[in-house]
Design a protein around this motif. Structure first.
Motif, PDB file in Angstrom:
ATOM      1  N   UNK A 292      76.820  14.125  33.488  1.00 42.18           N
ATOM      2  CA  UNK A 292      77.518  13.121  34.288  1.00 42.18           C
ATOM      3  C   UNK A 292      78.839  12.761  33.611  1.00 42.18           C
ATOM      4  N   UNK A 293      79.803  12.386  34.444  1.00 46.34           N
ATOM      5  CA  UNK A 293      81.097  11.901  33.975  1.00 46.34           C
ATOM      6  C   UNK A 293      81.350  10.543  34.627  1.00 46.34           C
ATOM      7  N   UNK A 294      81.894   9.599  33.873  1.00 41.51           N
ATOM      8  CA  UNK A 294      82.339   8.317  34.420  1.00 41.51           C
ATOM      9  C   UNK A 294      83.780   8.115  33.971  1.00 41.51           C
ATOM     10  N   UNK A 295      84.652   7.819  34.932  1.00 38.37           N
ATOM     11  CA  UNK A 295      86.055   7.556  34.620  1.00 38.37           C
ATOM     12  C   UNK A 295      86.318   6.074  34.871  1.00 38.37           C
ATOM     13  N   UNK A 296      86.690   5.330  33.815  1.00 43.65           N
ATOM     14  CA  UNK A 296      86.963   3.910  33.944  1.00 43.65           C
ATOM     15  C   UNK A 296      88.276   3.639  34.659  1.00 43.65           C
ATOM     16  N   UNK A 297      88.481   2.379  35.019  1.00 45.23           N
ATOM     17  CA  UNK A 297      89.720   1.998  35.699  1.00 45.23           C
ATOM     18  C   UNK A 297      90.951   2.257  34.838  1.00 45.23           C
ATOM     19  N   UNK A 298      90.755   2.258  33.518  1.00 42.27           N
ATOM     20  CA  UNK A 298      91.867   2.516  32.600  1.00 42.27           C
ATOM     21  C   UNK A 298      92.176   3.999  32.477  1.00 42.27           C
ATOM     22  N   UNK A 299      91.323   4.839  33.067  1.00 41.06           N
ATOM     23  CA  UNK A 299      91.471   6.286  32.942  1.00 41.06           C
ATOM     24  C   UNK A 299      90.657   6.869  31.805  1.00 41.06           C
ATOM     25  N   UNK A 300      89.974   6.019  31.027  1.00 35.95           N
ATOM     26  CA  UNK A 300      89.138   6.502  29.938  1.00 35.95           C
ATOM     27  C   UNK A 300      87.920   7.244  30.503  1.00 35.95           C
ATOM     28  N   UNK A 301      87.612   8.386  29.887  1.00 36.98           N
ATOM     29  CA  UNK A 301      86.530   9.237  30.375  1.00 36.98           C
ATOM     30  C   UNK A 301      85.319   9.125  29.451  1.00 36.98           C
ATOM     31  N   UNK A 302      84.147   8.957  30.068  1.00 34.97           N
ATOM     32  CA  UNK A 302      82.881   8.941  29.344  1.00 34.97           C
ATOM     33  C   UNK A 302      82.025  10.086  29.884  1.00 34.97           C
ATOM     34  N   UNK A 310      71.321  20.240  20.600  1.00 38.36           N
ATOM     35  CA  UNK A 310      71.508  18.795  20.489  1.00 38.36           C
ATOM     36  C   UNK A 310      71.190  18.135  21.822  1.00 38.36           C
ATOM     37  N   UNK A 311      70.325  17.112  21.819  1.00 39.92           N
ATOM     38  CA  UNK A 311      69.934  16.469  23.083  1.00 39.92           C
ATOM     39  C   UNK A 311      71.059  15.649  23.692  1.00 39.92           C
ATOM     40  N   UNK A 312      70.767  15.001  24.810  1.00 43.07           N
ATOM     41  CA  UNK A 312      71.765  14.254  25.573  1.00 43.07           C
ATOM     42  C   UNK A 312      72.400  13.145  24.744  1.00 43.07           C
ATOM     43  N   UNK A 313      73.731  13.098  24.780  1.00 36.51           N
ATOM     44  CA  UNK A 313      74.496  12.044  24.126  1.00 36.51           C
ATOM     45  C   UNK A 313      75.663  11.649  25.012  1.00 36.51           C
ATOM     46  N   UNK A 314      76.177  10.454  24.769  1.00 31.72           N
ATOM     47  CA  UNK A 314      77.341   9.956  25.511  1.00 31.72           C
ATOM     48  C   UNK A 314      78.563  10.025  24.601  1.00 31.72           C
ATOM     49  N   UNK A 315      79.653  10.543  25.162  1.00 31.74           N
ATOM     50  CA  UNK A 315      80.901  10.702  24.430  1.00 31.74           C
ATOM     51  C   UNK A 315      82.034   9.995  25.186  1.00 31.74           C
ATOM     52  N   UNK A 316      83.015   9.536  24.437  1.00 34.11           N
ATOM     53  CA  UNK A 316      84.199   8.903  25.015  1.00 34.11           C
ATOM     54  C   UNK A 316      85.421   9.713  24.619  1.00 34.11           C
ATOM     55  N   UNK A 317      86.256  10.031  25.618  1.00 33.17           N
ATOM     56  CA  UNK A 317      87.466  10.801  25.360  1.00 33.17           C
ATOM     57  C   UNK A 317      88.598   9.854  24.993  1.00 33.17           C
ATOM     58  N   UNK A 318      89.136  10.066  23.798  1.00 31.55           N
ATOM     59  CA  UNK A 318      90.275   9.283  23.347  1.00 31.55           C
ATOM     60  C   UNK A 318      91.396  10.224  22.956  1.00 31.55           C
ATOM     61  N   UNK A 319      92.450  10.306  23.757  1.00 29.92           N
ATOM     62  CA  UNK A 319      93.513  11.279  23.503  1.00 29.92           C
ATOM     63  C   UNK A 319      92.987  12.679  23.717  1.00 29.92           C
ATOM     64  N   UNK A 320      93.035  13.511  22.664  1.00 31.34           N
ATOM     65  CA  UNK A 320      92.568  14.892  22.774  1.00 31.34           C
ATOM     66  C   UNK A 320      91.180  15.084  22.178  1.00 31.34           C
ATOM     67  N   UNK A 321      90.595  14.021  21.623  1.00 33.66           N
ATOM     68  CA  UNK A 321      89.310  14.177  20.930  1.00 33.66           C
ATOM     69  C   UNK A 321      88.229  13.309  21.562  1.00 33.66           C
ATOM     70  N   UNK A 322      86.985  13.723  21.340  1.00 32.82           N
ATOM     71  CA  UNK A 322      85.831  13.018  21.878  1.00 32.82           C
ATOM     72  C   UNK A 322      85.121  12.253  20.762  1.00 32.82           C
ATOM     73  N   UNK A 323      84.775  11.013  21.040  1.00 29.45           N
ATOM     74  CA  UNK A 323      84.018  10.180  20.118  1.00 29.45           C
ATOM     75  C   UNK A 323      82.578  10.088  20.607  1.00 29.45           C
ATOM     76  N   UNK A 324      81.615  10.454  19.737  1.00 30.76           N
ATOM     77  CA  UNK A 324      80.198  10.336  20.092  1.00 30.76           C
ATOM     78  C   UNK A 324      79.774   8.879  20.006  1.00 30.76           C
ATOM     79  N   UNK A 325      79.347   8.290  21.123  1.00 36.63           N
ATOM     80  CA  UNK A 325      78.885   6.899  21.141  1.00 36.63           C
ATOM     81  C   UNK A 325      77.406   6.791  20.816  1.00 36.63           C
TER      82      UNK A 325
END
Length: 592
Positions: A292-302, A310-325
Motif C-alpha cells: 500500500x501507498x499513502x500520499x499525505x497532503x504535503x506530498x510526503x509518501x508512506x 524481511x516482513x511488512x514494514x512502513x517507510x517514509x520517503x524523505x527527498x531521495x531516501x526512505x526512512x523505516x518507521x
C-alpha cells in the motif's frame, strides 16, 4: 564461551506483521493494524516519534483503516475470528471503545469512502443482495441511509465518489479476468473502457477533478496500463508510458502527479506520472513488494512493503531516501541465515515458459529435501514477499520450489486466463514438469520431495497426491478444496456468479470437474498426509477437509487432521500459526 540453541519455530513466527495503515490529515499520527501482541489490534505512532502505542484491544484482524477527512476519528473494518464478515466501526484517534457505524452480523461491509466533508460514507455491502451486492450512502449526522446502486449481472463494488458527490465509479466483477468500470451520473451508467467482446479488467480508477478520471486497465492489451476518461466527451484514451504491468495507482494532489505500481513477475516497481508535463519517472523503493501507498497532503509518501527476507514494514520517503518507521524482522536470526530466492524458468509440457522461485537451503544445514509449494489463488502468484514458514523450513534444511504455473497473476491477462475452466490439467502438469526439470538440473532428488500448499495450493497438493503419488514422501494440505462440486456449491454468495467461468458448471462440465476433483483419486492417495483447516473458513468451508479426511480414514490411510476452531482462511492469531507449523515440522521430520 556461551553457546546458544538453534532458533526454534517461535523465533520465526514471533515476527510481527502489518495488515493496513492510514495517516491523519495533519500527518502527525500514523495508524496501523499489527499483531505485536500475537493478536491483531490497531496501533499508532505520533510522528516523527516512532514509538508505537495501542488503540484497540479487540484481538481481531482489521480489513481496512481510513482516517476521516476532519481528523476526528478512524474508520476501521473488523471481522470475527476469520469469518470475513467485515463490519465498520469508528475508533477515537487516541484509542478506546469502538463505536458501531455499519454493523449487521450476517452481512459484510466493504470499501468505505468518505465524502469530502466527512459527513457521509459510501460503501459496498451484501445487505439486501448477497449475490451481486449493493452500494449505499450513510449520513453520519442524520443516521439516514440511501440505497444508491443495486448490483445486478455481476458483483458490484464502489470504486470512487466525486468531490461534489454527484457521480460515482463502480466496478462489476464478472470474473477475475473480466471486470468493467462505470461512471454513474443521474442514474445513468457509462462504461469507462470502450465496449468489446474481449474480456479485460480495470484494476483502479478515481476522479482527478470534475472532468477527468484516470484508470488502470488492460483493455486491448495483455498488461495493465494507464488510461484517461474524459467525463464530458465520454472518451477513453490510453496514456503512453513504460512497458510495465500496472495494477494500482495513487494521487499526489500537491505535486499533481500519480504514483503507479507495476507488478510484473515476482517483483514490484514504482513510477510517477506528472499530470501536467506527462512525464514518467521510476522511483527507487526499499522493498520487493508494495502492499500500500499513502500520499499525505504535503506530498510526503508512506509505503507498506516487504521483501523475501524481511516482513511488512512502513517507510517514509524523505527527498531521495526512505526512512523505516517500523523494524519488523525475525528475532535472533541474522540476515545471513535467511534465504533470498533464485528466479528460475523452465519449459512445461507444451513449451510454455514457467517462472518459479527456488529457496535453497544452505549447504551446511541442507537435508537434501525439496518441498514443492503450489501457490494459492489460483489467479495469484508466488513473489518475493516474506513468509515466516519458508524461512523457517529453509533454516531447518528444506529447500522450497514455488512455480508460478499457468493461471498465475502478474504475467499478463492471457496467462492468467489459462486456469479458467482448467483447474486440474494444465497447472497440474506445470508443477510436475517443474519437478522433472528440477530433478534433471540437480536441484532436487527424486526420492526426497515433499508437497505442501494452501487454498488452491492445498487443492493442487491433494490432486497431485492423487494423480502423481510416486513423486512425494508426504503431503500437507492447508485449507484446500477436495471436491469441486461441493466447493462450487459452498462458496460465499457473491462468488457464485463467477464460478462457471472460473471453475466450471456442475452439469455442463460434470466429466471434467470429476476428473479434476481430488476426491476422485482416494485409491492412489497412499502417502502420509497432514490436513489443516480453519473452522470459520468462508471460502473453503470445513466440509471440504472433513469429507476427504473421513474417506481416507475409512481406507486406512495415514492422515493427521488439525482443525483451528477460531480461524478462517488463514491465521489471525500467532499461537495458531505457531501450532500449525510446529505440526508441519513434526510431520516432515517424522516422514523424512
Amino acid at each position: 564461551m556461551l553457546s546458544f540453541k538453534k532458533p526454534d519455530v517461535e523465533q520465526f513466527f514471533k515476527v510481527f506483521n502489518i495488515e493496513d495503515f492510514t495517516l491523519s490529515p495533519d500527518e502527525k499520527q500514523l495508524v496501523y493494524s499489527t499483531n505485536l501482541t500475537g493478536h491483531y489490534n490497531v496501533w499508532a505512532m505520533d510522528l516523527p516519534n516512532q514509538y508505537p502505542y495501542p488503540l484497540t484491544f479487540n484481538n481481531q484482524s482489521c480489513h481496512g483503516l481510513k482516517y476521516d477527512p476532519n481528523g476526528d476519528y478512524i474508520l476501521a473494518s473488523f471481522d470475527h475470528d476469520g469469518d470475513e464478515l467485515t463490519q465498520l466501526y469508528a475508533l477515537p484517534s487516541r484509542g478506546g471503545e469502538i463505536q458501531d457505524v455499519r454493523v449487521e452480523a450476517e452481512h459484510r461491509h466493504l470499501s468505505p469512502k468518505f465524502s469530502k466533508n466527512g459527513k457521509r460514507i459510501y460503501y459496498t455491502s451484501t445487505k439486501g443482495n448477497k449475490t451481486y451486492l449493493n452500494i449505499y450512502c450513510y449520513d453520519l449526522e442524520t443516521k439516514d441511509e440511501r440505497l444508491l446502486i443495486e448490483g445486478a449481472e455481476a458483483s458490484t463494488y464502489l470504486m470512487d465518489v466525486s468531490s461534489d458527490e454527484e457521480s460515482i465509479i463502480t466496478l462489476k466483477q464478472f470474473s477475475n479476468t473480466h471486470t468493467l468500470a462505470y461512471i454513474v451520473q443521474n442514474g445513468e451508467q457509462t462504461q469507462l473502457t470502450p465496449k468489446t467482446d474481449k474480456h479485460h479488467t480495470v484494476d483502479s480508477a478515481f476522479f482527478i477533478d470534475a472532468k477527468s478520471i484516470y484508470l488502470v486497465t488492460d483493455h486491448g492489451e495483455d498488461n495493465g496500463y494507464l488510461a484517461h476518461f474524459d467525463i464530458e466527451s465520454k472518451s477513453f484514451t490510453k496514456v503512453p508510458g513504460p512497458d510495465m504491468h500496472f495494477t494500482d495507482m495513487y494521487l499526489d494532489e500537491k505535486e499533481n502527479q500519480l504514483y503507479l505500481l507495476s507488478s510484473k513477475g515476482v517483483e514490484d516497481k514504482l513510477y510517477t506520472f506528472c499530470l501536467e508535463k506527462k512525464e514518467w519517472n521510476e522511483v527507487d523503493i526499499p522493498v520487493s513488494i508494495i502492499d500500500k501507498l499513502v500520499v499525505g497532503k504535503s506530498g510526503t509518501v508512506f509505503l507498506l512493503g516487504k521483501t523475501a527476507t524481511k516482513p511488512s514494514n512502513i517507510y517514509q520517503l524523505g527527498g531521495e531516501s526512505w526512512l523505516a518507521l517500523t523494524n519488523n524482522r525475525i528475532p535472533a536470526v541474522s540476515d545471513e541465515d535467511l534465504s533470498e530466492p533464485e528466479i528460475i524458468t523452465y519449459p512445461s509440457f507444451d513449451g510454455l515458459e514457467i517462472e518459479a522461485l527456488f529457496f535453497k537451503a544452505k549447504k551446511e544445514v541442507s537435508n537434501g529435501h525439496v518441498i514443492l509449494w503450489p501457490h494459492g489463488g489460483p489467479q495469484a502468484s508466488e513473489r518475493k514477499f516474506f513468509r515466516s514458514y519458508f524461512q523457517f523450513l529453509v533454516n531447518r534444511g528444506y529447500s522450497i520450489f514455488a512455480p508460478n504455473f499457468r493461471g498465475s497473476s502478474n504475467y499478463g491477462l492471457a496467462y492468467m486466463k489459462m486456469v479458467e475452466g482448467d483447474w486440474g490439467h494444465g497447472p497440474r502438469l506445470d508443477n510436475i514438469h517443474g519437478l522433472e526439470w528440477m530433478i534433471d538440473k540437480g536441484y532436487a532428488d527424486r526420492e526426497k520431495i515433499f508437497l505442501m500448499g494452501g487454498s488452491y495450493g492445498g487443492y493442487m497438493a491433494l490432486l497431485l497426491h492423487g494423480r502423481h503419488p510416486d513423486y512425494f514422501k508426504g503431503v500437507i494440505d492447508i485449507f484446500g478444496v477436495s471436491n469441486l462440486f461441493s466447493f462450487i456449491d459452498s462458496v460465499p454468495d457473491h462468488w457464485k456468479p463467477v464460478m462457471k467461468q472460473w471453475v466450471g458448471d456442475p452439469v455442463e462440465d460434470k466429466e471434467r470437474l470429476t476428473i479434476d476433483s481430488p476426491i476422485t483419486y482416494l485409491d492412489t492417495m497412499t502417502k502420509p498426509m497432514l490436513i489443516i483447516q480453519g473452522a470459520n473458513d468462508p471460502r473453503v468451508v470445513k466440509q471440504e477437509s472433513d469429507q476427504i479426511v473421513e474417506a481416507l480414514i475409512e481406507k486406512g490411510r495415514d492422515v493427521e487432521y488439525l482443525v483451528l476452531e477460531d480461524e478462517g482462511h488463514g491465521f489471525s492469531k500467532k499461537e495458531n500459526e505457531i501450532k500449525v507449523f510446529r505440526a508441519i515440522l513434526n510431520f516432515l521430520e517424522k516422514h523424512m
